[in-house]
Design an enzyme around this catalytic site. Structure first.
Site, PDB file in Angstrom:
ATOM      1  N   LYS A 194      -2.602  34.885  14.399  1.00  0.00           N
ATOM      2  CA  LYS A 194      -3.134  35.055  15.755  1.00  0.00           C
ATOM      3  C   LYS A 194      -3.428  33.689  16.363  1.00  0.00           C
ATOM      4  O   LYS A 194      -4.394  33.032  16.008  1.00  0.00           O
ATOM      5  CB  LYS A 194      -4.429  35.890  15.755  1.00  0.00           C
ATOM      6  CG  LYS A 194      -4.800  36.296  17.180  1.00  0.00           C
ATOM      7  CD  LYS A 194      -6.252  36.629  17.354  1.00  0.00           C
ATOM      8  CE  LYS A 194      -7.049  35.612  18.100  1.00  0.00           C
ATOM      9  NZ  LYS A 194      -6.509  35.058  19.335  1.00  0.00           N
ATOM     10  N   GLU A 248     -21.780  20.225  19.575  1.00  0.00           N
ATOM     11  CA  GLU A 248     -20.392  19.820  19.772  1.00  0.00           C
ATOM     12  C   GLU A 248     -20.008  20.011  21.244  1.00  0.00           C
ATOM     13  O   GLU A 248     -19.969  21.135  21.734  1.00  0.00           O
ATOM     14  CB  GLU A 248     -19.464  20.654  18.879  1.00  0.00           C
ATOM     15  CG  GLU A 248     -18.029  20.166  18.929  1.00  0.00           C
ATOM     16  CD  GLU A 248     -17.079  20.995  18.069  1.00  0.00           C
ATOM     17  OE1 GLU A 248     -17.153  22.226  18.092  1.00  0.00           O
ATOM     18  OE2 GLU A 248     -16.246  20.371  17.385  1.00  0.00           O
TER      19      GLU A 248
END
Ligand code: TXE
Length: 479
Positions: free
Chosen positions: A172, A383
């Site tokens: 995927k 992040e």
């Protein structure tokens, strides 16, 4: 608009529901293709095809599996310009970097794991009384879930070792960047990969991603993506005792000592900070510089950041393209605002930028450097995954190590000094899976790759990836 399709049992298939959603070209800021919104029904078809194909693929000699992977690599290289252009439009990374990195590393991954397929074998043990050997055996139908930041590179990095080890794969790709995975699936039959061995399902994480994670006939999942998603997948996998490999985010330090070569280091820190617009898990987003060299280094770093050529990513000379999506651009801009509220001073960049011409609606952000933030603030802890580097001084080696380790992540670090012993001491103390000395992102594909702390679970790369996609059986007899 071009319609992307799933690849199941060797055939291109529309999603069973008939539903699609749009994917954007971030350089122009507009939709350009339709992506299948796949769900559990599509997964059932893919799992059935993969189960059917498994015995024959498992029993194909390693050299035969390797040949198919090499054929696919040849086909990518033959059409490298087409792949690079497609990846550039889908992701926004400038086309020159797409060719050199995303696409050529894609084919290199396939070649590397083709070689590994042939090299990979079990172990032998012997005592006075017992002799044993191990048989590493493929798991069956396994899944890979990959992100949008390096689409082709990470897609191939994950499925190639699974196929090399004799598994069938449900792959995927990210719904944000599905195009090159679709193009690759179109080549699989001609490469000699039997139908059902390699299946590609497109769609959203919450639908097809979650269905894959929950499927009882998929015993292993290799995931690269954000830490929040990784945690969800880990929890879902635990309920069925699935194997998982998680390669997650980073908040990586670039540590520069007084005795570093200033020019070489400034150049390296620029690559670490701003490659792919800062959208690489390995990017050095926290720049720690020893006080003796701090002001000179800062000047050199800012000057180089200002020279980065922002522009239409389809032009060969462009170095800095758009962010991958509008949502991601907004997230990164929010972080720049937050950093300023936390007391940071923007030394250069800090804003969305408008590129004239066809890209005027694109989602570009200037390379941004921020000074004056404490390590504990959110901008230094979370992040950001954009072209944003914070810079701060340190006095001693111990302080550098403490600052480098002062985050929840632990993926990669780079250490810049002409003193080899110091470089080794610091590398040993930094809490991360990878440390580069006087370089950044130098990759030997045989080396273990992965993080500690919130940067992941397990190691990819080399034979470790094949170990993940196999279980070792021990066979013993009395000698
Ligand atoms: O990634 P997600 P997102 C970081 C980066 C970024 C943040 C979020 O900080 O800003 O993650 O990015 C699939 N079950 N990285 O949300 O969600 C999804 O469809 C199963 C770091 O875009 O992690 C896609 O294929 N699968 C990073 C893949 O997970 C699910 C690279 C990654 O998407 C799922 C990318 C679910 N519940 C982002 N939800 C790196 N380590 O390099 C989503 N997915």
């Amino acid at each position: 608009m071009q319609k992307i399709l799933n690849f199941i049992g060797g055939e291109m298939r529309a999603p069973v529901s008939g539903r699609y959603f749009e994917t954007d070209d971030p350089a122009v800021g507009a939709p350009y293709a339709l992506v299948p919104d796949s769900g559990a029904e599509d997964l059932e078809l893919a799992v059935a095809a993969a189960k059917k194909a498994f015995p024959a693929w498992r029993d194909t000699p390693a050299a035969g599996r390797a040949k198919a992977l090499r054929n696919l690599a040849d086909m990518i290289e033959k059409n490298r310009a087409g792949f690079a252009r497609a990846e550039c439009i889908d992701n926004g990374r400038p086309v020159a970097a797409c060719t050199a990195v995303n696409i050529m590393r894609g084919s290199a991954n396939l070649r590397f794991f083709a070689d590994e397929a042939v090299r990979f074998s079990g172990e032998k043990f012997k005592t006075e009384k017992i002799e044993s050997y191990t048989l590493p055996q493929p798991l069956g139908v396994v899944a890979t879930i990959s992100p949008w930041n390096l689409p082709m590179l990470l897609f191939t990095w994950k499925f190639a070792p699974a196929l090399a080890a004799g598994n069938c794969v449900i792959a995927k790709p990210s719904e944000v960047t599905p195009m090159t995975a679709y193009m690759l699936a179109n080549l699989a039959n001609d490469a000699g990969i039997p139908g059902g061995v390699f299946n590609v399902l497109h769609g959203k994480g919450a639908n097809i991603g979650a269905a894959i994670t929950a499927h009882p006939d998929i015993p292993a999942i290799s995931f690269t993506g954000g830490t929040v998603t990784g945690t969800t997948i880990y929890a879902a996998a635990a309920r069925q005792l699935k194997k998982v490999s998680l390669e997650l985010g980073g908040k990586n330090p670039t540590v520069v000592f007084n005795d570093a070569d200033l020019d070489k280091t400034a150049e390296g820190a620029i690559a670490a900070g701003f490659s792919n617009q800062g959208q690489i898990c390995l990017c050095g987003s926290r720049l720690l510089v020893q006080e003796g060299i701090y002001e000179d280094f800062k000047k050199a770093f800012i000057a180089r950041a200002k020279e980065i050529k922002i522009g239409d990513p389809l032009l060969e000379e462009t170095q800095h393209g758009p962010m991958v999506s509008k949502a991601h651009m907004e997230k990164v801009l929010d972080y720049i605002g937050l950093a300023q509220r936390e007391g940071g001073k923007v030394l250069t960049g800090g804003k969305r930028c408008i590129v004239d011409g066809r890209c005027k609606g694109g989602w570009f952000i200037e390379p941004t450097i921020i000074e004056g933030l404490p390590m504990e603030c959110r901008a230094n802890q979370e992040e950001i995954f954009g072209p944003v580097v914070t810079i701060m001084p340190f006095k001693t080696e111990d302080e550098a190590v403490a600052l480098a380790n002062g985050v929840e992540y632990g993926l990669a670090a780079s250490v810049w000094t002409e003193d080899r012993a110091k470089a080794d001491r610091v590398a040993a103390k930094i809490e991360s899976g990878i440390v580069w000395q006087n370089c950044w992102n130098a990759r030997d594909l045989r080396t273990p790759f992965g993080g500690v702390k919130k940067s992941g679970v397990g190691r990819e790369g080399g034979r470790r990836a094949l170990e993940f996609f196999t279980e070792e059986k021990t066979i013993s007899r009395i000698a």
